[in-house]
Design a protein around this motif. Structure first.
Motif, PDB file in Angstrom:
ATOM      1  N   GLU A   6      96.093  73.916   7.649  1.00  0.00           N
ATOM      2  CA  GLU A   6      95.504  74.923   8.510  1.00  0.00           C
ATOM      3  C   GLU A   6      96.514  75.385   9.544  1.00  0.00           C
ATOM      4  N   ASP A   7      96.294  76.603   9.975  1.00  0.00           N
ATOM      5  CA  ASP A   7      97.162  77.215  10.969  1.00  0.00           C
ATOM      6  C   ASP A   7      96.287  78.107  11.845  1.00  0.00           C
ATOM      7  N   PRO A   8      96.341  78.023  13.153  1.00  0.00           N
ATOM      8  CA  PRO A   8      97.194  77.110  13.920  1.00  0.00           C
ATOM      9  C   PRO A   8      96.631  75.696  13.947  1.00  0.00           C
ATOM     10  N   GLN A   9      97.386  74.759  14.436  1.00  0.00           N
ATOM     11  CA  GLN A   9      96.888  73.396  14.585  1.00  0.00           C
ATOM     12  C   GLN A   9      95.883  73.326  15.721  1.00  0.00           C
ATOM     13  N   MET A  21      91.245  81.200  11.978  1.00  0.00           N
ATOM     14  CA  MET A  21      92.112  80.117  11.529  1.00  0.00           C
ATOM     15  C   MET A  21      92.385  80.293  10.042  1.00  0.00           C
ATOM     16  N   ASN A  22      93.551  79.844   9.624  1.00  0.00           N
ATOM     17  CA  ASN A  22      94.015  80.069   8.273  1.00  0.00           C
ATOM     18  C   ASN A  22      94.245  78.760   7.548  1.00  0.00           C
ATOM     19  N   CYS A  23      94.155  78.851   6.223  1.00  0.00           N
ATOM     20  CA  CYS A  23      94.355  77.679   5.391  1.00  0.00           C
ATOM     21  C   CYS A  23      95.219  78.083   4.208  1.00  0.00           C
ATOM     22  N   LYS A  69      97.819  84.616  -2.938  1.00  0.00           N
ATOM     23  CA  LYS A  69      98.644  84.041  -1.877  1.00  0.00           C
ATOM     24  C   LYS A  69      98.275  82.591  -1.604  1.00  0.00           C
ATOM     25  N   LYS A  70      97.264  82.106  -2.306  1.00  0.00           N
ATOM     26  CA  LYS A  70      96.777  80.739  -2.102  1.00  0.00           C
ATOM     27  C   LYS A  70      96.480  80.509  -0.613  1.00  0.00           C
ATOM     28  N   SER A  71      95.636  81.368  -0.077  1.00  0.00           N
ATOM     29  CA  SER A  71      95.308  81.237   1.334  1.00  0.00           C
ATOM     30  C   SER A  71      93.880  81.703   1.598  1.00  0.00           C
ATOM     31  N   SER A  72      93.337  81.195   2.682  1.00  0.00           N
ATOM     32  CA  SER A  72      91.984  81.550   3.112  1.00  0.00           C
ATOM     33  C   SER A  72      91.984  81.662   4.623  1.00  0.00           C
ATOM     34  N   SER A  73      91.064  82.447   5.137  1.00  0.00           N
ATOM     35  CA  SER A  73      90.915  82.500   6.583  1.00  0.00           C
ATOM     36  C   SER A  73      89.447  82.361   6.957  1.00  0.00           C
ATOM     37  N   LEU A  74      89.220  81.760   8.100  1.00  0.00           N
ATOM     38  CA  LEU A  74      87.876  81.613   8.663  1.00  0.00           C
ATOM     39  C   LEU A  74      87.857  82.339   9.992  1.00  0.00           C
ATOM     40  N   PHE A  99      91.460  67.892   1.554  1.00  0.00           N
ATOM     41  CA  PHE A  99      91.262  68.486   2.873  1.00  0.00           C
ATOM     42  C   PHE A  99      92.581  68.826   3.529  1.00  0.00           C
ATOM     43  N   GLY A 100      92.515  69.867   4.351  1.00  0.00           N
ATOM     44  CA  GLY A 100      93.672  70.252   5.134  1.00  0.00           C
ATOM     45  C   GLY A 100      93.775  69.406   6.382  1.00  0.00           C
TER      46      GLY A 100
END
Lengths: 109, 113
Positions: A6-9, A21-23, A69-74, A99-100
């Motif tokens: 996840e980003d940011p921490q 937040m991103n994963c 892109k192998k990514s997700s955002s919340l 889990f991230g």
């Protein structure tokens, strides 16, 4: 190796603001899920998005998934102090969840 | 009303001891899991059982032995506890199938002295 990151921490925002937040993950998935963990408690499931879906909504939550892109955002809209927690993404591969590392969100009143 | 319950909530013990953590779910789920969450909040799966049968056994020392007497219970026994075993251990359950959410207990905080 760790699947989700996840980003940011850590993220600190004012009440009423939106939180994003991103994963990112590494391998192919069946679905991706987001969980919330309040301090001292277990994880609570928020939303699941399948690999063939691009966007999903649930109340103030909006999740996107980009498998290329192998990514997700919340996105949490109109945040509240009660949203203060750690948020984790979890990817489901063939037979298990990974889990991230989590994003610690603090919403200031 | 508790869906997934773990006991004990806190466990403080000496190195070298043997201890058990119990987990029960009343959701009628077929699959149960044990996870370990370290001090950096990283959550890693340890074991998974489906209808009392072991289906996931990650790289976990064989000092850790899960036992599922029935599909509503999954206990974790740990032999010869080591300092590195200090962590929060979570039990979870889900319906069978890949597109199912997991339901977590509130964790057992294990501290090794």
């Amino acid at each position: 190796s760790q699947q989700g990151e996840e980003d940011p921490q850590a993220l600190s925002i004012q009440e009423g603001e939106n939180a994003t937040m991103n994963c990112s993950y590494k391998t192919s998935i069946n679905n991706l899920q987001w969980y919330r963990q309040n301090s001292g408690r277990g994880l609570v499931h928020l939303i699941l998005i399948r690999s063939n879906e691009r966007e999903k909504h649930s109340g103030r939550l909006r999740v996107t998934l980009d498998t290329s892109k192998k990514s997700s955002s919340l996105l949490i809209t109109a945040s509240r102090a009660a949203d203060t927690a750690s948020y984790f993404c979890a990817t489901r591969g063939t037979y298990k969840y990974i889990f991230g590392t989590g994003t610690r969100l603090k919403v200031l009143a | 009303d508790t869906a997934v319950s773990q006991t004990p909530k806190y466990l403080v013990t000496q190195m070298g001891n043997d201890k058990s953590i119990k987990c029960e779910q009343n959701l009628g789920h077929d699959t149960m899991y044990w996870y370990k969450q370290d001090s950096k909040k990283f959550l890693k799966i340890m074991f998974s059982y489906n209808n009392k049968e072991l289906i996931i056994n990650e790289t976990v020392p064989n000092r850790f032995s899960p036992k599922s007497p029935d599909k509503a219970h999954l206990n974790l026994h740990i032999n010869s506890l080591e300092l590195g075993d200090s962590a929060v251990y979570f039990c979870a359950s889900s319906q069978e199938g890949s597109n199912q959410p997991q339901h977590f207990g509130d964790g057992t905080r294990l501290s090794i002295l």
